[in-house]
Design a protein around this motif. Structure first.
Motif, PDB file in Angstrom:
ATOM      1  N   PRO A 147       0.809  -1.235   0.000  1.00 48.33           N
ATOM      2  CA  PRO A 147       0.000   0.000   0.000  1.00 48.33           C
ATOM      3  C   PRO A 147       0.841   1.283   0.000  1.00 48.33           C
ATOM      4  N   GLU A 148       1.962   1.268   0.715  1.00 48.77           N
ATOM      5  CA  GLU A 148       2.820   2.461   0.758  1.00 48.77           C
ATOM      6  C   GLU A 148       3.374   2.775  -0.634  1.00 48.77           C
ATOM      7  N   ILE A 149       3.721   1.741  -1.378  1.00 53.37           N
ATOM      8  CA  ILE A 149       4.262   1.921  -2.723  1.00 53.37           C
ATOM      9  C   ILE A 149       3.151   2.381  -3.672  1.00 53.37           C
ATOM     10  N   GLN A 150       1.966   1.794  -3.532  1.00 49.94           N
ATOM     11  CA  GLN A 150       0.826   2.238  -4.348  1.00 49.94           C
ATOM     12  C   GLN A 150       0.564   3.718  -4.139  1.00 49.94           C
ATOM     13  N   GLN A 151       0.602   4.147  -2.883  1.00 46.59           N
ATOM     14  CA  GLN A 151       0.329   5.551  -2.574  1.00 46.59           C
ATOM     15  C   GLN A 151       1.454   6.450  -3.095  1.00 46.59           C
ATOM     16  N   LEU A 152       2.686   6.041  -2.903  1.00 48.41           N
ATOM     17  CA  LEU A 152       3.842   6.830  -3.330  1.00 48.41           C
ATOM     18  C   LEU A 152       3.879   7.039  -4.841  1.00 48.41           C
ATOM     19  N   THR A 153       3.496   6.001  -5.588  1.00 47.85           N
ATOM     20  CA  THR A 153       3.624   6.030  -7.054  1.00 47.85           C
ATOM     21  C   THR A 153       2.298   6.191  -7.778  1.00 47.85           C
ATOM     22  N   GLN A 154       1.191   6.129  -7.030  1.00 47.26           N
ATOM     23  CA  GLN A 154      -0.149   6.223  -7.623  1.00 47.26           C
ATOM     24  C   GLN A 154      -0.410   5.119  -8.644  1.00 47.26           C
ATOM     25  N   ILE A 155       0.081   3.907  -8.353  1.00 44.17           N
ATOM     26  CA  ILE A 155      -0.143   2.771  -9.249  1.00 44.17           C
ATOM     27  C   ILE A 155      -1.628   2.434  -9.245  1.00 44.17           C
ATOM     28  N   GLN A 156      -2.231   2.431 -10.439  1.00 38.04           N
ATOM     29  CA  GLN A 156      -3.650   2.090 -10.561  1.00 38.04           C
ATOM     30  C   GLN A 156      -3.898   1.116 -11.700  1.00 38.04           C
ATOM     31  N   GLN A 157      -2.839   0.571 -12.254  1.00 42.84           N
ATOM     32  CA  GLN A 157      -2.958  -0.361 -13.374  1.00 42.84           C
ATOM     33  C   GLN A 157      -1.788  -1.340 -13.303  1.00 42.84           C
ATOM     34  N   PRO A 158      -1.870  -2.455 -14.016  1.00 42.77           N
ATOM     35  CA  PRO A 158      -0.737  -3.387 -14.021  1.00 42.77           C
ATOM     36  C   PRO A 158       0.495  -2.714 -14.630  1.00 42.77           C
ATOM     37  N   LEU A 159       1.658  -3.103 -14.121  1.00 44.18           N
ATOM     38  CA  LEU A 159       2.921  -2.556 -14.622  1.00 44.18           C
ATOM     39  C   LEU A 159       3.721  -3.637 -15.332  1.00 44.18           C
ATOM     40  N   TRP A 160       4.334  -3.262 -16.448  1.00 44.72           N
ATOM     41  CA  TRP A 160       5.273  -4.152 -17.122  1.00 44.72           C
ATOM     42  C   TRP A 160       6.619  -4.019 -16.431  1.00 44.72           C
ATOM     43  N   GLY A 161       7.295  -5.136 -16.339  1.00 37.94           N
ATOM     44  CA  GLY A 161       8.615  -5.116 -15.724  1.00 37.94           C
ATOM     45  C   GLY A 161       9.536  -6.124 -16.363  1.00 37.94           C
ATOM     46  N   ARG A 162      10.783  -6.003 -16.022  1.00 44.75           N
ATOM     47  CA  ARG A 162      11.793  -6.954 -16.495  1.00 44.75           C
ATOM     48  C   ARG A 162      12.751  -7.223 -15.355  1.00 44.75           C
ATOM     49  N   ARG A 163      13.346  -8.408 -15.382  1.00 45.46           N
ATOM     50  CA  ARG A 163      14.457  -8.641 -14.472  1.00 45.46           C
ATOM     51  C   ARG A 163      15.592  -9.211 -15.302  1.00 45.46           C
ATOM     52  N   THR A 164      16.760  -8.683 -15.039  1.00 46.26           N
ATOM     53  CA  THR A 164      17.931  -8.980 -15.836  1.00 46.26           C
ATOM     54  C   THR A 164      19.041  -9.475 -14.933  1.00 46.26           C
ATOM     55  N   ILE A 165      19.685 -10.551 -15.355  1.00 45.38           N
ATOM     56  CA  ILE A 165      20.898 -10.978 -14.667  1.00 45.38           C
ATOM     57  C   ILE A 165      22.070 -10.338 -15.404  1.00 45.38           C
ATOM     58  N   TYR A 166      22.797  -9.509 -14.683  1.00 41.16           N
ATOM     59  CA  TYR A 166      24.037  -8.926 -15.177  1.00 41.16           C
ATOM     60  C   TYR A 166      25.187  -9.593 -14.448  1.00 41.16           C
ATOM     61  N   MET A 173      24.428 -10.381 -10.611  1.00 44.37           N
ATOM     62  CA  MET A 173      23.505  -9.588  -9.803  1.00 44.37           C
ATOM     63  C   MET A 173      22.174  -9.612 -10.540  1.00 44.37           C
ATOM     64  N   LEU A 174      21.112  -9.374  -9.837  1.00 43.85           N
ATOM     65  CA  LEU A 174      19.787  -9.412 -10.438  1.00 43.85           C
ATOM     66  C   LEU A 174      19.135  -8.036 -10.294  1.00 43.85           C
ATOM     67  N   VAL A 175      18.715  -7.471 -11.414  1.00 49.31           N
ATOM     68  CA  VAL A 175      18.092  -6.141 -11.423  1.00 49.31           C
ATOM     69  C   VAL A 175      16.676  -6.280 -11.987  1.00 49.31           C
ATOM     70  N   SER A 176      15.681  -5.940 -11.169  1.00 54.48           N
ATOM     71  CA  SER A 176      14.280  -5.945 -11.602  1.00 54.48           C
ATOM     72  C   SER A 176      13.832  -4.492 -11.718  1.00 54.48           C
ATOM     73  N   GLU A 177      13.194  -4.173 -12.850  1.00 55.12           N
ATOM     74  CA  GLU A 177      12.726  -2.807 -13.094  1.00 55.12           C
ATOM     75  C   GLU A 177      11.273  -2.850 -13.543  1.00 55.12           C
ATOM     76  N   PHE A 178      10.457  -1.947 -12.991  1.00 54.15           N
ATOM     77  CA  PHE A 178       9.034  -1.885 -13.292  1.00 54.15           C
ATOM     78  C   PHE A 178       8.726  -0.476 -13.783  1.00 54.15           C
ATOM     79  N   PHE A 179       8.045  -0.399 -14.914  1.00 57.92           N
ATOM     80  CA  PHE A 179       7.870   0.867 -15.615  1.00 57.92           C
ATOM     81  C   PHE A 179       6.500   1.463 -15.323  1.00 57.92           C
ATOM     82  N   LEU A 180       6.525   2.623 -14.679  1.00 59.36           N
ATOM     83  CA  LEU A 180       5.311   3.304 -14.290  1.00 59.36           C
ATOM     84  C   LEU A 180       4.687   4.027 -15.490  1.00 59.36           C
ATOM     85  N   PRO A 181       3.389   4.298 -15.453  1.00 56.95           N
ATOM     86  CA  PRO A 181       2.685   4.833 -16.621  1.00 56.95           C
ATOM     87  C   PRO A 181       3.333   6.074 -17.250  1.00 56.95           C
ATOM     88  N   GLU A 182       3.839   6.968 -16.452  1.00 57.12           N
ATOM     89  CA  GLU A 182       4.414   8.213 -16.993  1.00 57.12           C
ATOM     90  C   GLU A 182       5.578   7.951 -17.948  1.00 57.12           C
TER      91      GLU A 182
END
Length: 186
Positions: A147-166, A173-182
């Motif tokens: 809930p804190e993250i939803q409030q902070l980012t105003q997430i109201q829809q599903p987000l696409w994300g990726r996780r990459t092993i570098y 190392m593992l980097v996961s990134e989720f792209f917000l609507p903006e």
């Protein structure tokens, strides 16, 4: 038991990159999910120095089971977990989670354990022998986020994300990134 992530309580479902055609990723999201270079650099190219990092979590803790498996770590092993929000001015653009095993930090001469508000991408993409070993994709429901993250980012829809092993010096190392609507508007 303490939460494994300050972003979400349950690990997202991840799909193999080979399923790209079946996932129906919109073009604006695909351009970010399949970005070959640094997300930070791409943001800086567009927004300049207005891009900043807000650190949400930076602690040694256990990873999710699939993260440990990808990094070939025992489940009980602690790794440095860094979760951040990338913003331009006050507009949230990317949520990111990085799992840094101790041996990876050591091989990078500890440059990765003291990032503070510096973007990870600025550091790892400066390594001449940075390897990208694997990529997985996720589409995360807005209800999956704390809930804190939803409030902070105003997430109201599903987000696409990726996780990459570098890997740096063959240490992953593992980097996961989720792209917000903006971000999808650019």
């Amino acid at each position: 038991m303490r939460n494994i992530s300050s972003l979400y309580s349950k690990e997202p479902t991840w799909f193999c990159n080979r399923l790209r055609s079946r996932l129906n990723i919109p073009n604006n999201a695909a351009s970010w999910v399949f970005e070959a270079g640094s997300i930070t650099q791409r943001l800086r190219n567009y927004y300049g120095q207005h891009v900043r990092v807000q650190v949400l979590n930076n602690t040694w803790q256990r990873s999710f089971i699939s993260e440990s498996r990808l990094l070939k770590l025992p489940q009980a092993k602690y790794s440095l977990t860094r979760e951040v929000l990338l913003l331009v001015d006050d507009t949230p653009l990317v949520l990111a989670r990085t799992i840094l095993p101790k041996r990876t930090i050591q091989s990078a001469q500890h440059n990765l354990s003291h990032l503070g508000s510096r973007p990870l991408g600025e550091v790892i993409f400066s390594y001449p022998k940075l390897e990208r070993l694997a990529l997985e994709i996720s589409h995360v429901s807005h209800r999956a986020w704390h809930p804190e993250i939803q409030q902070l980012t105003q997430i109201q829809q599903p987000l696409w994300g990726r996780r990459t092993i570098y890997a740096i010096h063959h240490h992953p190392m593992l980097v996961s990134e989720f792209f917000l609507p903006e971000i999808l508007n650019h």
